[in-house]
Design an enzyme around this catalytic site. Structure first.
Site, PDB file in Angstrom:
ATOM      1  N   HIS A 267       1.778   4.652  -2.796  1.00 23.15           N
ATOM      2  CA  HIS A 267       1.948   6.092  -2.588  1.00 23.15           C
ATOM      3  C   HIS A 267       3.337   6.544  -3.026  1.00 23.15           C
ATOM      4  CE1 HIS A 267      -1.777   6.920  -0.506  1.00 23.15           C
ATOM      5  NE2 HIS A 267      -1.542   6.040   0.449  1.00 23.15           N
TER       6      HIS A 267
ATOM      7  N   GLU B 116      -4.632   7.650  -3.189  1.00 25.29           N
ATOM      8  CA  GLU B 116      -5.174   6.397  -2.676  1.00 25.29           C
ATOM      9  C   GLU B 116      -5.508   5.422  -3.802  1.00 25.29           C
ATOM     10  OE1 GLU B 116      -5.330   5.094   0.307  1.00 25.29           O
ATOM     11  OE2 GLU B 116      -4.351   6.867   1.127  1.00 25.29           O
TER      12      GLU B 116
ATOM     13  N   HIS C  54       0.833  -1.203   0.000  1.00 29.36           N
ATOM     14  CA  HIS C  54       0.000   0.000   0.000  1.00 29.36           C
ATOM     15  C   HIS C  54       0.868   1.254   0.000  1.00 29.36           C
ATOM     16  CE1 HIS C  54      -3.713   2.276   1.187  1.00 29.36           C
ATOM     17  NE2 HIS C  54      -2.801   3.093   1.689  1.00 29.36           N
ATOM     18  N   GLU C  55       1.832   1.311   0.905  1.00 26.01           N
ATOM     19  CA  GLU C  55       2.673   2.512   0.993  1.00 26.01           C
ATOM     20  C   GLU C  55       3.593   2.653  -0.216  1.00 26.01           C
ATOM     21  OE1 GLU C  55       1.782   4.652   2.987  1.00 26.01           O
ATOM     22  OE2 GLU C  55       0.531   3.364   4.253  1.00 26.01           O
TER      23      GLU C  55
END
Length: 489
Positions: free
Chosen positions: A258, A284, A254-255
């Site tokens: 980003h 997101e 997830h990170e």
């Protein structure tokens, strides 16, 4: 030197100082000694004072009046600078510095309260944060909707009324799908102990699979995983749990979503208003498509299964198909960041309603825990058992991020649209993911979304990428198809 060149020279220095401010925040949540919290709050307040002075400098208004946009990039830079300048003029320097000071202090208080399951220790400083953010929202809104004024910081051009309509369309199909799944036979789950060393090794492996550039970043541990920075210094954090390696692996993916967004922005935009993501909703969309549509796909989990066996040996999951079901297991749970794809948005929608009520004065901080627990019981059908599973689970409100939560669900909607378009464009995607290679997907996202940074408005960024106006349909269709197959619905 012409007005536009002077403006951009000044702006680059402001952007550089803002990056330093971000680095202080990263340090505070990763390696700063706990005894430094009070001093760090003063440091953050002092730097915010410098930034606010620059962001409200009268010369900005003069340059904006005389600057001429000769191309699309210049036009976009002026749009961003003008929007921020008009916003910042409405916020007193005293308020900006006090917000930086209080939210820096509140983050440490929240972390300690979360460890001790002590809501009462957190509420006084949360009251201060809410009061300051409400004051800021009132100043920016100038008689308009306070929550919308704060939302604009994260998702420019979107109103809470628009989000409420979209979320209203999401909720019925999500609830119906959730209820059908929970009525079916439960999927397999991981059991056992998974040493931290192995989890960190896998986290590094999946970060590289999704093209995170460690020469321009690093990975550390934090209570709440996050990504920080832009350009050539973009850092990520993760966390580990001995019983749940998925927490570490998928938080990392997830990170990385980003972080690679920031790393892949056209270098010509670095240290300009275009040198960061178009919005938090678009941001997101990158983290969620990496984590879910790609990272939890049957193809990628097949590869991950082999890597986990290499690291942990036999951990009780028989084969790739069973592992795929395990990685996508739908079950009752308290924690948003650990939630499955089906229920995740229900967690977000609850927070959206609560924080909007807080900012509008319809809900008081002293009543927030009860309101949270009542709403959770109504939405999920079971009671919160302890504060770290309830009000204290997220860092966002402690650091004043009111208006941020709805961008998670907006990002899921955008990710659904991007995934549908990506699948049409990349017929061999599953073959690549099955080899642990997400580079084809990342290249597509870099070309269609990431490299442009803040060049276009958020919704327009997604519309250009997918060739249509974004909506919730593709996400809901994807979820119903995927989980219908997984659970034999």
């Amino acid at each position: 030197m012409n007005a536009y060149a002077e403006l951009m020279s000044f702006q680059r220095e402001t952007e550089a100082l803002a990056q330093i401010m971000g680095r202080l925040g990263w340090d505070q949540e990763t390696v700063m000694p706990s005894g430094a919290a009070a001093q760090r709050a003063e440091e953050m307040a002092a730097l915010e004072g410098v930034l606010h002075a620059r962001r409200t400098d009268p010369r900005l208004g003069e340059w904006l009046d005389h600057a001429v946009a000769l191309d699309e990039v210049a036009h976009a830079n002026l749009r961003h600078i003008r929007r921020r300048y008009q916003r910042n003029l409405r916020v007193p320097a005293r308020l900006a510095a006090e917000l930086a000071r209080v939210t820096s202090r509140a983050q440490g208080i929240w972390a300690e309260a979360r460890r001790n399951e002590d809501v009462a220790a957190f509420l006084p400083v949360l009251e201060d944060v809410v009061a300051l953010r409400r004051e800021e929202g009132q100043a920016i809104a100038d008689g308009g909707d306070v929550y919308d004024a704060l939302l604009d910081d994260y998702e420019p051009g979107t109103s809470s009324a628009q989000l409420a309509e979209m979320f209203g369309a999401l909720r019925p199909r999500l609830v119906a799908l959730r209820d059908r799944i929970l009525g079916a036979a439960p999927g397999p789950e991981l059991r056992g102990t998974f040493p931290e060393e192995g989890q960190v090794l896998l986290a590094n492996l999946v970060a590289k699979a999704f093209c995170y550039d460690f020469s321009k970043g690093r990975m550390d541990k934090a209570v709440h995983p996050f990504s920080s920075g832009s350009g050539t210094d973009v850092r990520i954090t993760t966390r580990t749990s001995p019983a749940d390696p998925f927490n570490c692996i998928y938080s990392t993916i997830h990170e990385v979503g980003h972080a690679t967004y920031e790393q892949n922005i056209d270098a010509a935009h670095f240290l300009t208003p275009l040198g960061q993501g178009a919005s938090m909703g678009v941001h997101e969309s990158q983290s969620r498509i990496y984590e879910n549509q790609l990272g939890r796909s049957r193809a990628f989990t097949g590869w991950l299964f082999g890597r986990m066996k290499d690291v942990f040996g036999d951990f009780g999951i028989a084969n790739e198909d069973e592992f795929y079901r395990t990685a996508n297991r739908v079950s009752r749970g308290y924690i948003r960041t650990e939630s499955d794809e089906v229920q995740y948005n229900l967690h977000v929608l609850m927070r959206f309603d609560l924080e909007r009520a807080l900012m509008r004065g319809d809900l008081q901080v002293r009543d927030l825990e009860a309101a949270w627990n009542d709403r959770f019981l109504a939405d999920f059908g079971f009671a919160v058992d302890r504060p770290s599973h309830g009000l204290l689970q997220d860092v966002h409100w402690s650091v004043g991020l009111f208006g941020y939560f709805p961008t998670y669900s907006l990002g899921n909607v955008y990710a659904g649209c991007l995934h549908e378009a990506m699948r049409r464009a990349l017929p061999d995607l599953d073959d690549e993911l099955g080899r642990g290679d997400a580079s084809g997907a990342v290249r597509w996202l870099r070309s269609h979304v990431q490299r442009h940074g803040g060049l276009w408005e958020p919704r327009d960024t997604i519309a250009r990428a997918v060739g249509a106006e974004p909506g919730e349909g593709p996400l809901l269709d994807y979820l119903e198809s995927k989980f219908g197959d997984l659970y034999g619905l």
